[in-house]
Design a protein around this motif. Structure first.
Motif, PDB file in Angstrom:
ATOM      1  N   VAL A  69       0.852  -1.191   0.000  1.00 11.54           N
ATOM      2  CA  VAL A  69       0.000   0.000   0.000  1.00 11.54           C
ATOM      3  C   VAL A  69       0.891   1.246   0.000  1.00 11.54           C
ATOM      4  O   VAL A  69       1.858   1.319   0.753  1.00 11.54           O
ATOM      5  N   PRO A  70       0.601   2.230  -0.848  1.00 12.87           N
ATOM      6  CA  PRO A  70       1.416   3.452  -0.860  1.00 12.87           C
ATOM      7  C   PRO A  70       1.375   4.166   0.492  1.00 12.87           C
ATOM      8  O   PRO A  70       0.326   4.259   1.133  1.00 12.87           O
ATOM      9  N   VAL A  71       2.526   4.651   0.909  1.00 15.12           N
ATOM     10  CA  VAL A  71       2.642   5.416   2.153  1.00 15.12           C
ATOM     11  C   VAL A  71       2.817   6.893   1.815  1.00 15.12           C
ATOM     12  O   VAL A  71       3.613   7.256   0.942  1.00 15.12           O
ATOM     13  N   PHE A  72       2.081   7.728   2.520  1.00 13.31           N
ATOM     14  CA  PHE A  72       2.214   9.171   2.403  1.00 13.31           C
ATOM     15  C   PHE A  72       2.761   9.674   3.733  1.00 13.31           C
ATOM     16  O   PHE A  72       2.064   9.667   4.744  1.00 13.31           O
ATOM     17  N   ALA A  73       4.035  10.077   3.719  1.00 13.08           N
ATOM     18  CA  ALA A  73       4.730  10.453   4.949  1.00 13.08           C
ATOM     19  C   ALA A  73       4.853  11.962   5.059  1.00 13.08           C
ATOM     20  O   ALA A  73       5.019  12.670   4.056  1.00 13.08           O
ATOM     21  N   VAL A  74       4.799  12.462   6.277  1.00 11.63           N
ATOM     22  CA  VAL A  74       4.813  13.903   6.485  1.00 11.63           C
ATOM     23  C   VAL A  74       6.175  14.518   6.202  1.00 11.63           C
ATOM     24  O   VAL A  74       6.275  15.676   5.798  1.00 11.63           O
ATOM     25  N   GLY A  75       7.256  13.751   6.412  1.00  9.79           N
ATOM     26  CA  GLY A  75       8.593  14.311   6.238  1.00  9.79           C
ATOM     27  C   GLY A  75       9.629  13.257   5.924  1.00  9.79           C
ATOM     28  O   GLY A  75       9.326  12.071   5.784  1.00  9.79           O
ATOM     29  N   ALA A  76      10.888  13.698   5.848  1.00 11.83           N
ATOM     30  CA  ALA A  76      11.970  12.824   5.408  1.00 11.83           C
ATOM     31  C   ALA A  76      12.202  11.655   6.353  1.00 11.83           C
ATOM     32  O   ALA A  76      12.446  10.529   5.910  1.00 11.83           O
ATOM     33  N   ARG A  77      12.158  11.899   7.676  1.00 15.00           N
ATOM     34  CA  ARG A  77      12.437  10.829   8.633  1.00 15.00           C
ATOM     35  C   ARG A  77      11.374   9.749   8.578  1.00 15.00           C
ATOM     36  O   ARG A  77      11.682   8.557   8.539  1.00 15.00           O
ATOM     37  N   SER A  78      10.108  10.143   8.576  1.00  9.59           N
ATOM     38  CA  SER A  78       9.037   9.151   8.517  1.00  9.59           C
ATOM     39  C   SER A  78       9.049   8.420   7.176  1.00  9.59           C
ATOM     40  O   SER A  78       8.771   7.220   7.118  1.00  9.59           O
ATOM     41  N   ALA A  79       9.410   9.114   6.097  1.00 12.19           N
ATOM     42  CA  ALA A  79       9.503   8.463   4.787  1.00 12.19           C
ATOM     43  C   ALA A  79      10.631   7.440   4.777  1.00 12.19           C
ATOM     44  O   ALA A  79      10.476   6.322   4.260  1.00 12.19           O
ATOM     45  N   ALA A  80      11.780   7.799   5.343  1.00  8.79           N
ATOM     46  CA  ALA A  80      12.918   6.882   5.376  1.00  8.79           C
ATOM     47  C   ALA A  80      12.594   5.638   6.196  1.00  8.79           C
ATOM     48  O   ALA A  80      12.938   4.510   5.800  1.00  8.79           O
ATOM     49  N   LEU A  81      11.923   5.822   7.331  1.00 11.23           N
ATOM     50  CA  LEU A  81      11.591   4.681   8.174  1.00 11.23           C
ATOM     51  C   LEU A  81      10.567   3.780   7.486  1.00 11.23           C
ATOM     52  O   LEU A  81      10.614   2.554   7.639  1.00 11.23           O
TER      53      LEU A  81
END
Length: 235
Positions: A69-81
């Motif tokens: 499922v595609p993830v929509f992350a608020v910022g770089a750290r949450s996207a990287a994790l």
């Protein structure tokens, strides 16, 4: 400067390393302890997963059934994790909850089903505006943040002692409020107010303003790079 970092781990240690590289002296003393909840994310079909904090993905094994499922992350750290946790498609809003909601509206059709991973202490956005825009948002409480019962001893020692604290970094509204309350309860309200307070956003700075404390710097962008850039002001 000697700077108090009150954000929870593991973020506090990462921030401390950056401060050392900038020539500052960090004091790592979180006032909140993040704990993952026992529940697993719900089963079912979702068109997107919203991540507004990296803490939501601490229990990576629980998210395996949603890795496609595609993830929509608020910022770089949450996207990287999210990528480290095994998600195959990750989008980074590079901002705040408003930017995240805007990203979802650009890439996902209204009526789609979204899973929002949150903490127990959460804000209305981006869920409220996405629901209003016609998305079906399911909220999953993935973690909680527990405040300490008293001010960390190392902070009390640093107030007014040798190598006294000069500044403080604030990453969340709740940690700012908790640090303020603990300092005042311990009798260090004046010393706390005298610090240079660097805030990630105006929302984060709000508890300080309510206590009559004027922030020294409020970042216009809700990310760590912008916050740490503020440390250069006044030198």
């Amino acid at each position: 400067m000697r700077i108090w970092i009150a954000r929870p781990e593991p973020g506090a240690t990462r921030t401390a390393e950056r401060l050392v590289g900038m020539g500052h002296v960090p004091l790592v003393a979180p006032v909140l302890v993040v704990e993952a909840n026992d529940a697993s994310p719900p089963q079912g079909r979702f068109d997107g997963v919203l991540v507004t904090s990296a803490n939501a993905l601490r229990q990576a094994s629980r998210w395996r059934h949603l890795h496609d499922v595609p993830v929509f992350a608020v910022g770089a750290r949450s996207a990287a994790l999210a990528r480290e946790s095994g998600f195959s498609s990750v989008r980074n809003a590079e901002g705040d909850a408003v930017a995240l909601a805007a990203l979802v509206r650009r890439e996902v059709s209204p009526g789609s089903s979204l899973l929002h991973a949150v903490g127990e202490d959460r804000k209305a956005e981006p869920g409220a505006s996405l629901t209003e825009a016609g998305f079906r948002v399911t909220t999953f409480v993935a973690y909680g943040a527990r405040p300490l019962a008293s001010l960390p001893a190392e902070v009390a020692m640093a107030f007014g002692g040798p190598g006294a604290l000069t500044g403080m970094l604030h990453y969340s509204r709740r940690s700012a409020a908790t640090a303020c309350e603990l300092s005042m309860s311990a009798g260090y309200g004046g010393a706390f107010a005298a610090l240079r307070h660097y805030c990630l956003s105006a929302d984060v700075a709000a508890p300080l303003a309510q206590a009559g404390i004027a922030p020294y710097f409020v970042s216009e962008q809700a990310n760590e790079d912008a916050l740490l850039a503020g440390l250069k002001s006044g030198f």
